[in-house]
Design an enzyme around this catalytic site. Structure first.
Site, mmCIF file in Angstrom:
data_model
loop_
_atom_site.group_PDB
_atom_site.id
_atom_site.type_symbol
_atom_site.label_atom_id
_atom_site.label_comp_id
_atom_site.label_asym_id
_atom_site.label_seq_id
_atom_site.Cartn_x
_atom_site.Cartn_y
_atom_site.Cartn_z
ATOM 1 N N ASN A 150 -3.233 4.848 16.559
ATOM 2 C CA ASN A 150 -4.416 4.271 15.725
ATOM 3 C C ASN A 150 -4.702 2.532 15.546
ATOM 4 O O ASN A 150 -4.287 1.911 15.701
ATOM 5 C CB ASN A 150 -3.842 4.348 14.000
ATOM 6 C CG ASN A 150 -4.006 5.836 14.050
ATOM 7 O OD1 ASN A 150 -4.513 6.611 13.893
ATOM 8 N ND2 ASN A 150 -2.186 6.790 13.334
ATOM 9 N N CYS A 158 6.704 -7.269 7.231
ATOM 10 C CA CYS A 158 7.964 -6.422 7.667
ATOM 11 C C CYS A 158 8.689 -7.511 8.847
ATOM 12 O O CYS A 158 7.714 -8.512 9.258
ATOM 13 C CB CYS A 158 7.252 -5.395 8.151
ATOM 14 S SG CYS A 158 8.421 -4.622 10.046
ATOM 15 N N CYS A 202 1.611 -2.471 15.734
ATOM 16 C CA CYS A 202 1.784 -2.048 14.129
ATOM 17 C C CYS A 202 0.869 -3.374 13.496
ATOM 18 O O CYS A 202 1.301 -4.182 13.147
ATOM 19 C CB CYS A 202 3.480 -1.620 13.290
ATOM 20 S SG CYS A 202 3.471 -1.053 11.865
ATOM 21 N N CYS A 223 3.141 8.929 0.977
ATOM 22 C CA CYS A 223 4.201 7.712 1.792
ATOM 23 C C CYS A 223 4.372 5.769 1.220
ATOM 24 O O CYS A 223 3.768 6.268 0.570
ATOM 25 C CB CYS A 223 3.063 7.433 2.950
ATOM 26 S SG CYS A 223 3.293 6.465 4.516
ATOM 27 N N CYS A 239 6.169 -4.976 15.746
ATOM 28 C CA CYS A 239 5.719 -3.866 16.375
ATOM 29 C C CYS A 239 4.909 -4.484 16.519
ATOM 30 O O CYS A 239 3.866 -4.278 16.153
ATOM 31 C CB CYS A 239 6.314 -2.772 16.515
ATOM 32 S SG CYS A 239 7.957 -2.062 15.364
ATOM 33 N N GLY A 281 6.864 -1.737 5.700
ATOM 34 C CA GLY A 281 8.154 -2.372 5.590
ATOM 35 C C GLY A 281 9.185 -1.581 6.868
ATOM 36 O O GLY A 281 8.969 -0.629 7.276
ATOM 37 N N CYS A 286 -0.642 5.565 10.108
ATOM 38 C CA CYS A 286 0.094 5.301 10.830
ATOM 39 C C CYS A 286 0.278 4.019 11.360
ATOM 40 O O CYS A 286 -0.647 4.275 12.126
ATOM 41 C CB CYS A 286 0.667 6.428 12.300
ATOM 42 S SG CYS A 286 1.214 7.713 11.253
ATOM 43 N N GLU A 296 0.685 -1.079 0.478
ATOM 44 C CA GLU A 296 -0.378 0.406 -0.301
ATOM 45 C C GLU A 296 0.805 1.276 0.059
ATOM 46 O O GLU A 296 1.774 1.313 0.735
ATOM 47 C CB GLU A 296 -0.884 0.452 1.173
ATOM 48 C CG GLU A 296 -1.945 -1.153 0.978
ATOM 49 C CD GLU A 296 -2.728 -0.807 2.178
ATOM 50 O OE1 GLU A 296 -4.055 -1.063 2.288
ATOM 51 O OE2 GLU A 296 -2.625 -0.762 3.610
ATOM 52 N N LEU A 350 10.427 5.481 18.872
ATOM 53 C CA LEU A 350 11.000 5.478 19.563
ATOM 54 C C LEU A 350 10.014 4.962 20.315
ATOM 55 O O LEU A 350 10.302 3.608 20.648
ATOM 56 C CB LEU A 350 11.492 7.115 20.513
ATOM 57 C CG LEU A 350 12.285 6.701 21.556
ATOM 58 C CD1 LEU A 350 13.561 6.213 21.234
ATOM 59 C CD2 LEU A 350 12.582 8.167 22.525
ATOM 60 N N SER A 390 11.867 6.864 7.681
ATOM 61 C CA SER A 390 10.973 5.952 9.843
ATOM 62 C C SER A 390 12.182 5.183 9.204
ATOM 63 O O SER A 390 11.408 4.296 8.664
ATOM 64 C CB SER A 390 9.971 6.812 9.095
ATOM 65 O OG SER A 390 9.298 6.076 10.604
#
Ligand code: SAH
Length: 344
Positions: free
Chosen positions: A293, A114, A121, A107, A118, A162, A336, A94, A218, A194
């Site tokens: 989100n 990935c 995410c 973006c 995390c 990713g 995000c 995407e 972070l 990022s």
């Protein structure tokens, strides 16, 4: 034996010049070809009408000219546009175009899936399948460049699916074309990478001679809190990460942006604010606070606006310049952390 054809967009400007040289064509043809590829939006060799037919045919027989294939497209009520691209091997990634009053930002995704997992995410939930090629990275941008309407495409953020620094070589190859005056011609300071904190690659990036903006996810104020949310911290602990960020700042003269997710009762607490004040004391940086989100697989909660504002105010009092990021495209799951990778 047949050589596997490479895509024309896999070639750097210098590589294109040397290929043209090999086939007995003058170097200035590379300028013409780059212009067709990156400025005039050609999608076939035959559109390159200032090249001889013989050269167009030769290019078509030696090289591929892939195009971004759109599997699905959504437009949010805030005009954010999310495009699902299908790649040649049916992998899907995407890309998001985010228009504001003054600019248009894309973006970009860098991997199909990935590895970093995390714990908030969506992008890592289905695991990692492969790196995107430089051509696949560039194709997302070229598509969005055509789609941008009110403002021309001006800014890029590598914040899609990713980990950009885990696909370092293809990323840098694409960025050199994006950044080049002969290519897409977007200035380094308008490009943000990022990263979740791949320390050796941050150090490497510092030495590329590019003044790219670096944003570092972070999301924790200590090893203890970061380990819970970001497994990458076990490999590259927070003190090593901060040291690499300082190195990056010194080498590039750019100020680091820290991204910090606001999760109710987890990251948005008084203790975390205090620890952040300590961790970032005296460092030239800014902090982008990202309200969590919702991702259905996790049961985190977004703090209330009052809680987020009070967290920001605490950081400001501790000398950290912090802003709260307004989520865009939430209604189409393009904010995000909501981007996913899928395979047909
Ligand atoms: N792998 C890179 C690029 C992803 S960028 C990185 O980790 O930085 C996307 C940004 O959105 C990162 O800061 C990421 O941590 C953040 N993010 C991920 N999931 C999120 C969520 N559910 N809500 C808000 N932000 C999220």
């Amino acid at each position: 034996m047949d050589k596997i054809k490479s895509d024309i967009r896999e070639l750097s400007f210098e590589e294109l010049v040397s290929y043209l040289n090999e086939i007995g064509e003058p170097a200035y043809r590379a300028n013409q070809i780059f212009e067709w590829l990156y400025q005039k939006g050609a999608s076939r060799f035959n559109q390159m009408t200032n090249l001889s037919q013989a050269l167009r045919d030769r290019l078509a027989s030696d090289l591929l000219f892939s195009e971004a294939v759109v599997a699905h497209e959504d437009v949010s009520n805030d005009q954010t546009r999310k495009v699902l691209f299908e790649l040649q091997d049916k992998e899907r990634v995407e890309t998001v175009l985010i228009p504001t009053k003054t600019r248009a930002t894309v973006c970009v995704s860098t991997q199909a899936g990935c590895k970093f997992g995390c714990r908030f995410c969506a992008s890592g939930i289905g695991g990692w399948n492969r790196n995107l090629t430089a051509a696949e990275i560039l194709n997302q941008i070229l598509y969005m460049k055509k789609a941008a309407s009110v403002h021309p495409l001006s800014h890029l953020v590598f914040m899609g699916v990713g980990e950009p620094l885990d696909n370092y070589d293809n990323l840098i190859k694409a960025i050199r074309v994006i950044n080049s005056k002969k290519g897409i011609n977007i200035g380094a300071r308008r490009i943000t990478i990022s990263t979740c904190g791949v320390v050796p690659k941050i150090k490497k990036l510092a030495q590329e001679g590019l003044q790219i903006e670096l944003a570092v996810s972070l999301h924790g104020s200590s090893n203890e809190s970061r380990n819970v949310l970001m497994p990458v911290n076990k490999k590259y602990p927070v003190d090593e990460l901060i040291a690499a960020c300082k190195e990056y700042g010194q080498a590039t003269k750019r100020q680091i942006t820290f991204e910090y997710i606001l999760i109710k009762g987890v990251t948005c607490t008084d203790q975390a604010a205090k620890e952040l004040g300590h961790l970032l004391k005296g460092m030239l940086c800014k902090m982008n606070l990202i309200p969590y989100n919702p991702v259905s697989e996790f049961d985190h909660k977004t703090p209330t606006s009052e809680e987020m504002v009070s967290f920001r105010d605490r950081l400001e009092k501790l000398g950290i310049h912090a802003t709260i990021r307004t989520p865009r495209g939430k209604d189409i799951n393009s904010a995000c952390g909501q981007l996913r990778h899928s395979v047909k």
